[in-house]
Design a protein around this motif. Structure first.
Motif, short mmCIF file in Angstrom:
data_model
loop_
_atom_site.label_atom_id
_atom_site.label_comp_id
_atom_site.label_asym_id
_atom_site.label_seq_id
_atom_site.Cartn_x
_atom_site.Cartn_y
_atom_site.Cartn_z
N LEU A 39 80.97 50.53 20.14
CA LEU A 39 81.47 51.90 20.17
C LEU A 39 82.11 52.17 21.52
O LEU A 39 81.51 51.92 22.57
N GLY A 40 83.33 52.70 21.49
CA GLY A 40 84.01 53.13 22.70
C GLY A 40 84.20 54.64 22.66
O GLY A 40 84.50 55.20 21.62
N VAL A 41 84.00 55.29 23.81
CA VAL A 41 84.09 56.75 23.87
C VAL A 41 85.04 57.14 25.00
O VAL A 41 84.87 56.69 26.14
N LEU A 42 86.01 57.99 24.69
CA LEU A 42 86.94 58.50 25.68
C LEU A 42 86.59 59.95 25.99
O LEU A 42 86.55 60.79 25.08
N VAL A 43 86.36 60.25 27.26
CA VAL A 43 85.87 61.56 27.67
C VAL A 43 86.90 62.24 28.57
O VAL A 43 87.47 61.62 29.47
N ASP A 44 87.10 63.54 28.34
CA ASP A 44 87.96 64.34 29.22
C ASP A 44 87.19 64.70 30.50
O ASP A 44 85.97 64.91 30.47
N HIS A 45 87.93 64.80 31.61
CA HIS A 45 87.39 65.28 32.89
C HIS A 45 86.14 64.51 33.31
O HIS A 45 85.13 65.10 33.72
N LEU A 46 86.22 63.18 33.24
CA LEU A 46 85.09 62.35 33.65
C LEU A 46 85.24 62.03 35.14
O LEU A 46 85.80 61.01 35.53
N VAL A 47 84.74 62.93 35.96
CA VAL A 47 84.81 62.78 37.41
C VAL A 47 83.41 62.92 37.98
O VAL A 47 82.53 63.54 37.36
N PRO A 48 83.15 62.34 39.15
CA PRO A 48 81.80 62.42 39.74
C PRO A 48 81.32 63.85 39.89
O PRO A 48 82.05 64.73 40.34
N GLY A 49 80.07 64.08 39.48
CA GLY A 49 79.46 65.38 39.62
C GLY A 49 79.71 66.34 38.48
O GLY A 49 79.11 67.42 38.44
N SER A 50 80.57 65.98 37.55
CA SER A 50 80.88 66.87 36.43
C SER A 50 79.80 66.77 35.36
O SER A 50 79.01 65.83 35.31
N LYS A 51 79.76 67.79 34.50
CA LYS A 51 78.83 67.77 33.37
C LYS A 51 79.08 66.54 32.51
O LYS A 51 78.13 65.89 32.04
N GLU A 52 80.34 66.21 32.34
CA GLU A 52 80.69 65.06 31.50
C GLU A 52 80.13 63.76 32.06
O GLU A 52 79.66 62.89 31.32
N SER A 53 80.19 63.63 33.39
CA SER A 53 79.68 62.40 34.00
C SER A 53 78.16 62.28 33.84
O SER A 53 77.63 61.18 33.65
N ARG A 54 77.47 63.40 33.91
CA ARG A 54 76.01 63.37 33.74
C ARG A 54 75.64 62.99 32.31
O ARG A 54 74.68 62.25 32.08
N ILE A 55 76.39 63.52 31.34
CA ILE A 55 76.11 63.17 29.94
C ILE A 55 76.41 61.69 29.70
O ILE A 55 75.63 60.97 29.05
N ALA A 56 77.53 61.21 30.22
CA ALA A 56 77.92 59.81 30.02
C ALA A 56 76.88 58.86 30.61
O ALA A 56 76.62 57.78 30.05
N ALA A 57 76.25 59.26 31.71
CA ALA A 57 75.27 58.39 32.36
C ALA A 57 74.02 58.18 31.53
O ALA A 57 73.26 57.22 31.76
N THR A 58 73.79 59.04 30.54
CA THR A 58 72.60 58.89 29.69
C THR A 58 72.78 57.81 28.63
O THR A 58 71.82 57.43 27.96
N VAL A 59 74.01 57.34 28.45
CA VAL A 59 74.27 56.30 27.44
C VAL A 59 74.25 54.95 28.14
O VAL A 59 75.10 54.65 28.98
#
Length: 267
Positions: free
Chosen positions: A160-180
């Protein structure tokens, strides 16, 4: 019995044959009876339109021996339609494979955050994805990404590959991505607030994407700043229509999509 030539005109009166020349666009000829000289701009059934150096147009019948080409009498004929040129590259820049059939879909998938992301990926990488058998699906945000990944049940033969918007350090998106953390899942992203920004401003005909104050809907703010109607769906269709190849996209998106395709299709 004697054999007679069906043409009873004496040989000395017969006109010598003249070459037949295709009336290609921009061919410069002179009409023999009027002396009008110009370039071919249009060739229709039985007629040719010439344009002289002053921009004047005249239409003439394409009669035998009706024109001079570099001082020689010629007969203009309709040009042969050129065979369609097949593209040698896909919109993503890959080598095109004419006639290739879509591969049966793999178990692996690529997920993107929204419908616009999916449409952009399809527009540029669609041919490649069909040949590779990769299906792209869109998510309504990634807040539930861990549960989405768990439901997908990734495995070595179903990556599975996932493309995320606004994946920058410290963002909400980066914190969610780190759980995978599954080795069969790759989460990557681009730095833009929305995938609209991944389209080069020059391709859309603007100098730059406007800065929208925090707390405002970004797409609505973009439309307002650019003077576009407050219809984000119509705005996106306008943006998407300007994308014809990878050259219209920022490298920060290009690299990430290519990375996902390589990950999902790796043996």
């Amino acid at each position: 019995m004697r054999s007679y030539d069906p043409d009873l005109t004496p040989a000395w009166k017969r006109s010598a044959p003249v070459p037949e020349i295709p009336a290609d666009h921009d061919l410069v000829v002179e009409e023999v009876t009027t002396g009008f000289c110009g370039a071919v701009i249009r060739c229709e059934a039985g007629t040719v339109t010439l344009e002289d150096r002053f921009g004047k147009h005249r239409v003439f019948p394409m009669e035998p021996r009706g024109f001079l080409l570099e001082g020689r009498v010629v007969t203009l004929v309709r040009p042969t339609a050129a065979a369609p040129v097949r593209p040698t590259r896909t919109a993503s820049g890959s080598v095109a494979v004419p006639g290739a059939r879509a591969r049966v879909a793999r178990a692996g998938r690529i997920y993107v955050e929204g419908r616009h992301d999916a449409e952009l990926v399809e527009r540029v990488w669609g041919d490649d994805l069909r040949i590779e058998g990769v299906v792209v699906e869109y998510l309504e945000g990634i807040d539930d990404l861990p549960s989405i990944v768990a439901e997908f049940a990734p495995a070595p033969d179903a990556r599975l590959g996932v493309l995320v918007d606004h994946l920058v350090p410290g963002s909400k998106e980066s914190r969610i991505a780190a759980t995978v953390t599954s080795p069969d899942v790759l989460v990557v992203g681009h730095p833009y607030i929305d995938v609209w920004e991944a389209v080069k401003p020059s391709s859309v005909g603007i100098r730059a994407w406007p800065t929208v104050p925090r707390g405002q809907d970004w797409k609505t703010g973009v439309c307002r700043s650019l003077g576009w109607p407050p219809n984000t769906g119509a705005a996106w269709q306008h943006i998407l229509s300007k994308v014809t190849s990878y050259k219209d996209l920022e490298p920060e998106l290009l690299g990430r999509v290519e990375e996902l395709i390589d990950f999902v299709t790796a043996p």
